[in-house]
Design an enzyme around this catalytic site. Structure first.
Site, PDB file in Angstrom:
ATOM      1  N   LYS A 183       2.336 -18.807 -11.593  1.00  0.00           N
ATOM      2  CA  LYS A 183       3.395 -18.002 -11.962  1.00  0.00           C
ATOM      3  C   LYS A 183       3.247 -16.969 -10.540  1.00  0.00           C
ATOM      4  O   LYS A 183       2.543 -16.173 -10.443  1.00  0.00           O
ATOM      5  CB  LYS A 183       3.116 -16.961 -13.160  1.00  0.00           C
ATOM      6  CG  LYS A 183       4.202 -16.427 -13.610  1.00  0.00           C
ATOM      7  CD  LYS A 183       4.243 -15.009 -14.041  1.00  0.00           C
ATOM      8  CE  LYS A 183       4.024 -13.860 -13.147  1.00  0.00           C
ATOM      9  NZ  LYS A 183       5.335 -13.282 -12.550  1.00  0.00           N
ATOM     10  N   GLU A 258      -8.842 -11.020  -8.052  1.00  0.00           N
ATOM     11  CA  GLU A 258      -8.949 -10.436  -6.773  1.00  0.00           C
ATOM     12  C   GLU A 258      -7.899  -9.387  -6.561  1.00  0.00           C
ATOM     13  O   GLU A 258      -6.952  -9.532  -6.893  1.00  0.00           O
ATOM     14  CB  GLU A 258      -8.552 -11.493  -5.747  1.00  0.00           C
ATOM     15  CG  GLU A 258      -9.336 -11.046  -4.440  1.00  0.00           C
ATOM     16  CD  GLU A 258      -7.990 -10.297  -3.496  1.00  0.00           C
ATOM     17  OE1 GLU A 258      -8.279  -9.246  -3.791  1.00  0.00           O
ATOM     18  OE2 GLU A 258      -7.430 -10.551  -2.686  1.00  0.00           O
ATOM     19  N   CYS A 292      -4.223  -6.572   0.664  1.00  0.00           N
ATOM     20  CA  CYS A 292      -5.360  -6.219  -0.262  1.00  0.00           C
ATOM     21  C   CYS A 292      -6.791  -5.809   0.460  1.00  0.00           C
ATOM     22  O   CYS A 292      -7.402  -4.700   0.336  1.00  0.00           O
ATOM     23  CB  CYS A 292      -5.773  -7.164  -1.113  1.00  0.00           C
ATOM     24  SG  CYS A 292      -6.086  -8.822  -0.478  1.00  0.00           S
ATOM     25  N   GLU A 389      -5.295   2.816  -4.006  1.00  0.00           N
ATOM     26  CA  GLU A 389      -4.764   1.718  -3.062  1.00  0.00           C
ATOM     27  C   GLU A 389      -3.137   2.191  -2.953  1.00  0.00           C
ATOM     28  O   GLU A 389      -2.675   1.999  -4.063  1.00  0.00           O
ATOM     29  CB  GLU A 389      -5.051   0.341  -3.640  1.00  0.00           C
ATOM     30  CG  GLU A 389      -4.555  -0.767  -2.843  1.00  0.00           C
ATOM     31  CD  GLU A 389      -4.817  -1.960  -3.364  1.00  0.00           C
ATOM     32  OE1 GLU A 389      -4.512  -2.084  -4.301  1.00  0.00           O
ATOM     33  OE2 GLU A 389      -5.229  -2.787  -2.730  1.00  0.00           O
TER      34      GLU A 389
END
Ligand code: NAP
Ligand code: MG
Length: 532
Positions: A183, A258, A292, A389
């Protein structure tokens, strides 16, 4: 922003389930937008629960009853190599599409295609190299360990590296003999559907791979909750990662997560100045910071601080932000309007917190979701812009006095994905790297990533590892097989037979070959030493 791009017709894509192409069950579609021009470039099915159920059924059937389980590792390796080959053949087209749907520089997209192809090749190699174990056990038993696939796996991927993140999941999963439902992120689904075409062409049995496009809250959520899915491998935000872990708990599903980071990039005064400046810029502005593992917190030793910051700012100002298909551009747009607004809001948060904005901070006028390379200096590590983040081209710079202080600041975060150290002092480099609570570290470089090396985070940056041999382990169950070599009953309930006293060791000279326990000992470990 003068986006020099050819107008393309709006192409319609379909989802790939059970070896066939189709629209969503209810026929609903949505638009995919080029973030550099804000043009609609394609429409894709907005798959929902019914489509997700169909995909899981097809995958379950393929794993439980299809020919895939009977394939040898050699056959699977051949298929994976064919996938790698086709990605290489189409690298330019795939890279162009990747760039159009999510805005990364064309050169970076090309690197992604190469890396993705290499990932398939690498796991093709590992598929045939991996083996079980035979164990020496204290009994007359042949004991061994075999590796088996987990079953139906789901890959849920983010928009920042669509093809590469798909490859990191599909290659090890299929190498291990699993089936997968992929997905992709809703804003950037097109190249994953192109990958499905490649899987179709290489002749994978139907149901081994499905690619469905639709909202995470519906399709992704179903994959995480379905009892027919044995594992979910997810890359994305911490919030969704936690949600998947909670949802998957209902059927004790295996999860791989992750989840990004706020990685420290630590520059000591003795570092090679040019290399460290370049590494600091690459750490945050590569991929417009939508990475990331971005080096989003730059820690600079106080004695170097003013000189370093001065050079950094002038170099950031010179970065050419522009159309990502234009070869002279050095940074492309952000992926979406929503991401642009998130980044903008963090600039306001940083200003309110009293950080010193020395360059950037604004959207670039002229269309497209372009944002200036942005640097805050004199940042306190407790500020939200140092803790959260941002996922954009926003660097926070924090000074430090000592090695111990640098380590303390570096680890003062909920994340633990990556980190780097710049110094010519090799013992200091090793000390600091060992002290970093992070899964991926670099010395005197930033960002190189290898399929051979495990990728993943400590703390809230994730669970498990992708890539390397560790990445293959994640997609396997291990089974122990114990084969008794005596052809005799265990003897526990054989009344009337003489049994040696538990704990009494029979001298070696009196033992039979393949002696085994014929007594009701407390434990089998060492019990054969009691047997005649
Ligand atoms: P996200 O919401 O975590 O999305 C990642 C993937 O999860 C997408 O495929 C998404 O589908 C899907 N998803 C969303 N809600 C779900 C649910 N309830 N159950 C199962 N799957 C679900 O990330 P995002 O919205 O793209 O970005 C938000 C933030 O995540 C970024 O600002 C960044 O901080 C972080 N992020 C991290 C990484 C990384 O590499 N670690 C990558 C991207 C983003 P939809 O696209 O349909 O929502
Ligand atoms: Mg989202």
């Amino acid at each position: 922003m003068a986006a020099v791009q050819n107008k393309t017709e709006v192409k319609h894509y379909q989802i790939y389930v059970d070896g066939g192409w189709s629209d969503a069950a209810d026929g609903v579609t949505y638009d995919v937008v080029d973030p550099s021009s804000e043009e609609v470039i394609a429409t894709v099915p907005r798959a929902g629960r019914a489509d997700a159920e169909r995909a899981v059924r097809a995958a379950r059937e393929a794993f439980d009853h299809g020919p895939w389980r009977q394939t040898s590792a050699v056959e699977r390796a051949d298929l994976l190599r064919m996938v790698a080959e086709k990605i290489r053949e189409r690298a330019e087209d795939l890279a162009r599409l990747e760039t159009r749907q999510m805005g990364k520089l064309f050169a970076d997209s090309l690197i992604d295609m190469n890396d993705a192809a290499h990932t398939f090749d690498y796991y093709a190699g590992l598929a045939v190299e991996q083996h079980g174990q035979t164990l020496e056990v204290p009994a007359a038993s042949m004991s061994m360990v075999v590796r088996e696939p987990i079953g139906v796996t789901a890959g849920i991927t983010p928009w920042n590296f669509p093809v590469l993140m798909a490859a990191w999941k599909l290659a090890p999963s299929l190498a291990a003999g699993n089936v997968m439902i992929l997905k992709p992120a809703s804003v950037s689904p097109l190249t994953s559907l192109e990958l499905a075409k490649i899987f179709d062409e290489v002749g994978l049995p139907k149901g081994v791979v499905q690619v469905i496009t639709g909202p995470g809250g519906e399709v992704g959520d179903y994959l995480a909750s379905s009892a027919d899915v044995d594992m979910v491998a997810f890359t994305g935000s911490v919030e969704v990662g936690k949600h998947i872990m909670r949802t998957g708990a209902d059927n004790v599903k295996k999860v791989g997560l992750e989840l990004g980071g706020k990685s420290p990039n630590i520059v000591f005064a003795d570092a090679d100045f040019e290399a460290a400046i370049d590494g600091a810029l690459i750490g945050i502005f590569a991929g417009a910071g939508e990475v990331c593992s971005a080096g989003s917190r730059l820690l600079v030793e106080r004695s170097l601080y003013d000189r370093f910051v001065g050079e950094l700012v002038s170099r950031a100002l010179a970065i050419k932000v522009g159309a990502p298909l234009d070869e002279s551009s050095e940074m492309g747009p952000l992926v979406s309007k929503q991401q642009l607004e998130t980044v903008q809001s963090y600039v306001e948060i940083g200003l309110k917190e009293g950080a010193n904005l020395v360059t950037g901070g604004h959207r670039i006028d002229g269309g497209g979701y372009f944002f200036e390379p942005t640097i805050f200096i004199d940042v306190d590590n407790d500020m939200r812009i140092a803790q959260e983040e941002i996922f954009g081209p926003v660097l926070v710079v924090i000074p430090f006095e000592t090695e111990a202080e640098a380590i303390r600041i570096a680890n003062d975060t909920i994340y633990g994905l990556a980190g780097a150290v710049w110094t010519k002092d090799v013992t200091r480099a090793l000390r600091v790297v060992k002290a970093l609570r992070a899964g991926i570290t670099w010395v005197n470089t930033y960002h190189p990533t290898y399929s051979e090396a495990p990728w993943g985070g400590y703390k809230q940056s994730g669970v498990g590892r992708e890539l390397g041999t560790f990445g293959l382990d994640e997609y396997q169950e291990v089974k122990q097989i114990n084969i008794d070599l005596t052809d005799e009953p265990l003897g526990v309930y054989q009344h009337g037979k003489e049994k040696p006293a538990p704990g009494k060791v029979v001298p070696l000279s009196e033992r039979r070959p393949f002696a085994r326990a014929e007594h009701a000992g407390e434990s089998w470990v060492g019990s054969c030493r009691n047997c005649r």
